[in-house]
Design a protein around this motif. Structure first.
Motif, PDB file in Angstrom:
ATOM      1  N   THR A  32      10.380  34.110  -5.689  1.00  0.00           N
ATOM      2  CA  THR A  32      10.422  34.495  -7.112  1.00  0.00           C
ATOM      3  C   THR A  32      11.832  34.281  -7.659  1.00  0.00           C
ATOM      4  OG1 THR A  32      10.945  36.841  -6.704  1.00  0.00           O
ATOM      5  CG2 THR A  32       8.604  36.244  -6.813  1.00  0.00           C
ATOM      6  N   MET A  33      12.835  34.212  -6.779  1.00  0.00           N
ATOM      7  CA  MET A  33      14.212  33.977  -7.241  1.00  0.00           C
ATOM      8  C   MET A  33      14.313  32.600  -7.890  1.00  0.00           C
ATOM      9  SD  MET A  33      16.678  35.751  -4.397  1.00  0.00           S
ATOM     10  CE  MET A  33      16.455  34.633  -3.059  1.00  0.00           C
ATOM     11  N   THR A  34      13.675  31.610  -7.268  1.00  0.00           N
ATOM     12  CA  THR A  34      13.704  30.242  -7.813  1.00  0.00           C
ATOM     13  C   THR A  34      13.077  30.211  -9.199  1.00  0.00           C
ATOM     14  OG1 THR A  34      13.469  29.407  -5.572  1.00  0.00           O
ATOM     15  CG2 THR A  34      12.963  27.862  -7.332  1.00  0.00           C
ATOM     16  N   LEU A  35      11.911  30.865  -9.319  1.00  0.00           N
ATOM     17  CA  LEU A  35      11.225  30.869 -10.613  1.00  0.00           C
ATOM     18  C   LEU A  35      12.079  31.586 -11.665  1.00  0.00           C
ATOM     19  CD1 LEU A  35       7.648  31.604  -9.254  1.00  0.00           C
ATOM     20  CD2 LEU A  35       8.347  29.519 -10.429  1.00  0.00           C
ATOM     21  N   ASN A  36      12.639  32.738 -11.306  1.00  0.00           N
ATOM     22  CA  ASN A  36      13.464  33.476 -12.265  1.00  0.00           C
ATOM     23  C   ASN A  36      14.699  32.686 -12.695  1.00  0.00           C
ATOM     24  OD1 ASN A  36      12.554  36.292 -12.956  1.00  0.00           O
ATOM     25  ND2 ASN A  36      12.256  36.333 -10.741  1.00  0.00           N
ATOM     26  N   LEU A  37      15.224  31.887 -11.792  1.00  0.00           N
ATOM     27  CA  LEU A  37      16.429  31.119 -12.110  1.00  0.00           C
ATOM     28  C   LEU A  37      16.119  29.921 -13.011  1.00  0.00           C
ATOM     29  CD1 LEU A  37      19.462  30.671 -11.584  1.00  0.00           C
ATOM     30  CD2 LEU A  37      18.853  29.451  -9.496  1.00  0.00           C
ATOM     31  N   HIS A  38      14.952  29.285 -12.795  1.00  0.00           N
ATOM     32  CA  HIS A  38      14.711  27.994 -13.451  1.00  0.00           C
ATOM     33  C   HIS A  38      13.701  27.984 -14.589  1.00  0.00           C
ATOM     34  CE1 HIS A  38      17.186  25.527 -10.813  1.00  0.00           C
ATOM     35  NE2 HIS A  38      16.800  26.315  -9.827  1.00  0.00           N
ATOM     36  N   PHE A  93       5.750  24.474  -7.231  1.00  0.00           N
ATOM     37  CA  PHE A  93       4.768  25.530  -6.967  1.00  0.00           C
ATOM     38  C   PHE A  93       3.389  25.065  -7.439  1.00  0.00           C
ATOM     39  CE2 PHE A  93       8.769  27.758  -7.080  1.00  0.00           C
ATOM     40  CZ  PHE A  93       8.638  28.738  -6.108  1.00  0.00           C
ATOM     41  N   PRO A  94       2.328  25.496  -6.760  1.00  0.00           N
ATOM     42  CA  PRO A  94       0.983  25.111  -7.227  1.00  0.00           C
ATOM     43  C   PRO A  94       0.585  25.954  -8.448  1.00  0.00           C
ATOM     44  CG  PRO A  94       0.809  26.593  -5.350  1.00  0.00           C
ATOM     45  CD  PRO A  94       2.274  26.340  -5.551  1.00  0.00           C
ATOM     46  N   VAL A  95      -0.362  25.454  -9.217  1.00  0.00           N
ATOM     47  CA  VAL A  95      -0.918  26.283 -10.301  1.00  0.00           C
ATOM     48  C   VAL A  95      -2.403  26.445 -10.028  1.00  0.00           C
ATOM     49  CG1 VAL A  95      -1.475  26.357 -12.760  1.00  0.00           C
ATOM     50  CG2 VAL A  95       0.805  25.667 -12.040  1.00  0.00           C
ATOM     51  N   PHE A  96      -2.841  27.693  -9.816  1.00  0.00           N
ATOM     52  CA  PHE A  96      -4.251  27.956  -9.494  1.00  0.00           C
ATOM     53  C   PHE A  96      -5.083  28.185 -10.747  1.00  0.00           C
ATOM     54  CE2 PHE A  96      -2.135  29.693  -5.561  1.00  0.00           C
ATOM     55  CZ  PHE A  96      -2.402  28.549  -4.811  1.00  0.00           C
ATOM     56  N   SER A  97      -4.500  28.865 -11.720  1.00  0.00           N
ATOM     57  CA  SER A  97      -5.257  29.108 -12.952  1.00  0.00           C
ATOM     58  C   SER A  97      -4.289  29.387 -14.090  1.00  0.00           C
ATOM     59  CB  SER A  97      -6.201  30.305 -12.768  1.00  0.00           C
ATOM     60  OG  SER A  97      -5.431  31.480 -12.564  1.00  0.00           O
ATOM     61  N   GLU A  98      -4.842  29.288 -15.303  1.00  0.00           N
ATOM     62  CA  GLU A  98      -4.050  29.585 -16.505  1.00  0.00           C
ATOM     63  C   GLU A  98      -4.864  30.534 -17.350  1.00  0.00           C
ATOM     64  OE1 GLU A  98      -1.767  26.145 -18.525  1.00  0.00           O
ATOM     65  OE2 GLU A  98      -3.426  25.246 -17.402  1.00  0.00           O
ATOM     66  N   GLU A  99      -4.207  31.556 -17.898  1.00  0.00           N
ATOM     67  CA  GLU A  99      -4.918  32.481 -18.780  1.00  0.00           C
ATOM     68  C   GLU A  99      -3.980  32.842 -19.915  1.00  0.00           C
ATOM     69  OE1 GLU A  99      -7.027  35.682 -16.668  1.00  0.00           O
ATOM     70  OE2 GLU A  99      -6.803  36.835 -18.523  1.00  0.00           O
ATOM     71  N   GLY A 100      -4.346  32.489 -21.131  1.00  0.00           N
ATOM     72  CA  GLY A 100      -3.437  32.694 -22.263  1.00  0.00           C
ATOM     73  C   GLY A 100      -2.154  31.951 -21.992  1.00  0.00           C
ATOM     74  N   SER A 101      -1.041  32.680 -22.022  1.00  0.00           N
ATOM     75  CA  SER A 101       0.233  31.999 -21.782  1.00  0.00           C
ATOM     76  C   SER A 101       0.727  32.221 -20.352  1.00  0.00           C
ATOM     77  CB  SER A 101       1.276  32.491 -22.788  1.00  0.00           C
ATOM     78  OG  SER A 101       1.338  33.890 -22.730  1.00  0.00           O
ATOM     79  N   MET A 128       4.318  25.795 -19.690  1.00  0.00           N
ATOM     80  CA  MET A 128       4.568  26.658 -18.525  1.00  0.00           C
ATOM     81  C   MET A 128       4.020  26.028 -17.247  1.00  0.00           C
ATOM     82  SD  MET A 128       5.429  29.634 -17.230  1.00  0.00           S
ATOM     83  CE  MET A 128       5.316  31.034 -18.282  1.00  0.00           C
ATOM     84  N   ARG A 129       2.770  25.541 -17.349  1.00  0.00           N
ATOM     85  CA  ARG A 129       2.114  24.901 -16.203  1.00  0.00           C
ATOM     86  C   ARG A 129       2.996  23.774 -15.632  1.00  0.00           C
ATOM     87  NH1 ARG A 129      -3.020  23.378 -14.393  1.00  0.00           N
ATOM     88  NH2 ARG A 129      -2.979  21.219 -13.749  1.00  0.00           N
ATOM     89  N   GLU A 130       3.493  22.911 -16.533  1.00  0.00           N
ATOM     90  CA  GLU A 130       4.321  21.767 -16.102  1.00  0.00           C
ATOM     91  C   GLU A 130       5.607  22.251 -15.446  1.00  0.00           C
ATOM     92  OE1 GLU A 130       2.771  21.872 -19.023  1.00  0.00           O
ATOM     93  OE2 GLU A 130       1.273  20.365 -18.463  1.00  0.00           O
ATOM     94  N   GLU A 131       6.187  23.289 -16.025  1.00  0.00           N
ATOM     95  CA  GLU A 131       7.438  23.821 -15.468  1.00  0.00           C
ATOM     96  C   GLU A 131       7.230  24.322 -14.046  1.00  0.00           C
ATOM     97  OE1 GLU A 131       9.029  26.798 -18.438  1.00  0.00           O
ATOM     98  OE2 GLU A 131      10.786  25.795 -17.618  1.00  0.00           O
ATOM     99  N   VAL A 132       6.144  25.082 -13.852  1.00  0.00           N
ATOM    100  CA  VAL A 132       5.863  25.655 -12.532  1.00  0.00           C
ATOM    101  C   VAL A 132       5.601  24.531 -11.529  1.00  0.00           C
ATOM    102  CG1 VAL A 132       4.195  27.092 -11.259  1.00  0.00           C
ATOM    103  CG2 VAL A 132       5.063  27.861 -13.472  1.00  0.00           C
ATOM    104  N   LEU A 133       4.805  23.533 -11.954  1.00  0.00           N
ATOM    105  CA  LEU A 133       4.512  22.405 -11.064  1.00  0.00           C
ATOM    106  C   LEU A 133       5.789  21.634 -10.725  1.00  0.00           C
ATOM    107  CD1 LEU A 133       1.217  21.024 -12.691  1.00  0.00           C
ATOM    108  CD2 LEU A 133       1.421  22.135 -10.455  1.00  0.00           C
ATOM    109  N   SER A 134       6.641  21.444 -11.739  1.00  0.00           N
ATOM    110  CA  SER A 134       7.852  20.641 -11.484  1.00  0.00           C
ATOM    111  C   SER A 134       8.819  21.369 -10.555  1.00  0.00           C
ATOM    112  CB  SER A 134       8.543  20.255 -12.790  1.00  0.00           C
ATOM    113  OG  SER A 134       9.169  21.397 -13.331  1.00  0.00           O
ATOM    114  N   LEU A 135       8.669  22.674 -10.408  1.00  0.00           N
ATOM    115  CA  LEU A 135       9.513  23.409  -9.462  1.00  0.00           C
ATOM    116  C   LEU A 135       8.904  23.415  -8.054  1.00  0.00           C
ATOM    117  CD1 LEU A 135      10.547  26.400 -11.754  1.00  0.00           C
ATOM    118  CD2 LEU A 135      12.068  24.649 -10.842  1.00  0.00           C
TER     119      LEU A 135
END
Ligand SMILES: C[S@@+](CC[C@H](N)C(=O)[O-])C[C@H]1O[C@@H](n2cnc3c(N)ncnc32)[C@H](O)[C@@H]1O
Length: 373
Positions: free
Chosen positions: A29-35, A10-18, A1-8
């Motif tokens: 949020t449209m971009t994230l929902n689409l990709h 967007f920054p990743v500030f933290s990760e918790e569980g999944s 998930m982290r890699e996907e968000v970064l590759s789009l």
């Protein structure tokens, strides 16, 4: 998930569980929902606060300017993740949250939006753990795993998002072959085909939560979809092969692939897993065999898992082999050294994606220099 968000982008500030925390506008949020392929939903934070009891919760929620986002003629649903000592039934927290929204509308306009359990309009998500509260819009609405291509229900299908995460964990990108014996309803092969074609998973869906919020920019959404369609490929360099012993599973897989618009890149065949064609060259072989619950079943499955090991040894030269299973005892019968074990949850069941390196040199074998007494 982290890699996907970064590759789009967007920054990743933290990760918790999944889940991962990122930053963006409501429109983004449209971009994230689409990709996003592996996430279940995209939550947009409206307000964070602390609440010790339901009255405090109600007060804080009623201070949010809901009229900026919802229409008094609209419809919304409340979902939640609640763990607070004053709440025995999370449905009560949902009702108090819903009341807070509705009360604000009634006070201001004398009218209120409808509410209920349907997630196909606006979805408000309440997170309340201890005293910590977060109020979000679930901009996905229905979970993103519901891509819209799986119309025929079958036994033990994998969720689309989990299948995508599994394919991504194999690092298959479309250049080698993707071989999927025991394909069931075809989820792994279909997700692989969409990854190989760089096709955005959200292109198949026509409804998302963000579409029901005030200010939804339809023109921008259309542009995003158009761009995603233009970026998608028409063919995959490697072959995608999906087989299953059960002809009805195969028929479902074919139909699902056609609905997803990827049937032209998948070769289907009804056969025992051991007869699955493996093209010469490189690639991955991915199996999601039954885990089995009943004893008789387990005995039979032991032989199947042993057969998977034999299949890998005999046919997998040049490939990486993967088995996704919730039964580690059975997986021991594969009889090959695992190179990597990736933990996953399939619903409540803890599973593993086991990786086997099938390059000839890595097999357990006697080298010409070994002296066997
Ligand atoms: C857990 S399901 C796979 C589910 C699949 N990942 C999906 O998303 O639908 C296991 C599949 O293995 C198939 N299967 C079981 N034994 C088999 C065998 N000996 N050869 C080929 N397929 C087999 C079953 O028909 C079933 O479709």
């Amino acid at each position: 998930m982290r890699e996907e968000v970064l590759s789009l982008g967007f920054p990743v500030f933290s990760e918790e569980g999944s889940s991962v925390e990122t930053e963006g506008t409501l429109e983004e949020t449209m971009t994230l929902n689409l990709h996003i392929r592996t996430g279940q939903r995209v939550l947009y934070l409206l307000k964070e606060f602390r609440a010790s009891n339901p009255d405090e919760l109600h007060r804080e929620i009623s201070e949010i300017p809901w009229e900026d986002y919802l229409s008094e003629n609209g419809y919304f649903c409340v979902t939640s993740a609640v763990d607070n000592p004053t709440i025995r039934d999370s449905r009560y927290a949902n009702v108090r949250c819903k009341d807070a929204v509705v009360d604000r509308f009634v006070k201001k306009f004398g009218r209120r939006p409808d509410s209920g359990p349907e997630r196909n309009h606006t979805v408000v998500h309440l997170y309340w753990q201890g005293k910590k509260c977060g109020i979000f819009f679930d901009t996905s609405g229905e979970p993103l795993s519901r891509r819209g291509y799986r119309r025929i229900p079958l036994k033990a299908p994998m969720q689309e998002t989990l299948a995508a995460a599994t394919v991504l964990a194999t690092r298959w990108q479309g250049t080698g072959h993707f071989v999927n014996p025991m394909c069931g309803s075809g989820t792994l092969a279909i997700e692989a085909a969409m990854i190989g074609l760089a096709r955005a998973p959200g292109l198949l869906r026509s409804n998302f939560g963000f579409m029901h919020l005030r200010g939804f920019n339809e023109a921008s959404w259309k542009m995003l979809r158009k761009k995603a369609r233009a970026e998608a490929g028409k063919s995959i360099q490697g072959q995608v092969i999906a087989t299953d012993i059960d002809p009805s599973a195969l028929q479902a897989a074919r139909q699902n692939a056609a609905t997803a618009g990827v049937d032209h890149v998948i070769r289907f065949q009804a056969c025992n897993f051991s007869e699955t064609p493996v093209p010469a060259g490189e690639g991955v072989i991915v199996l999601n065999p039954p885990y089995g619950e009943r004893l008789g079943e387990l005995r039979e499955l032991g032989e199947t898992y042993q057969g998977i090991g034999d299949f890998f040894k005999q046919r997998g030269k040049g490939y990486r082999g993967y088995v996704f299973t919730g039964n580690l005892n059975l997986s021991k019968r594969i009889g090959l050294r695992t190179r990597r074990r990736v933990p996953f949850f399939n619903g409540d069941i803890e599973c593993r994606l086991l990786e086997y390196d099938l390059y000839e040199g890595s097999r357990k074998r006697t080298s010409p220099h070994t002296v066997v007494p």
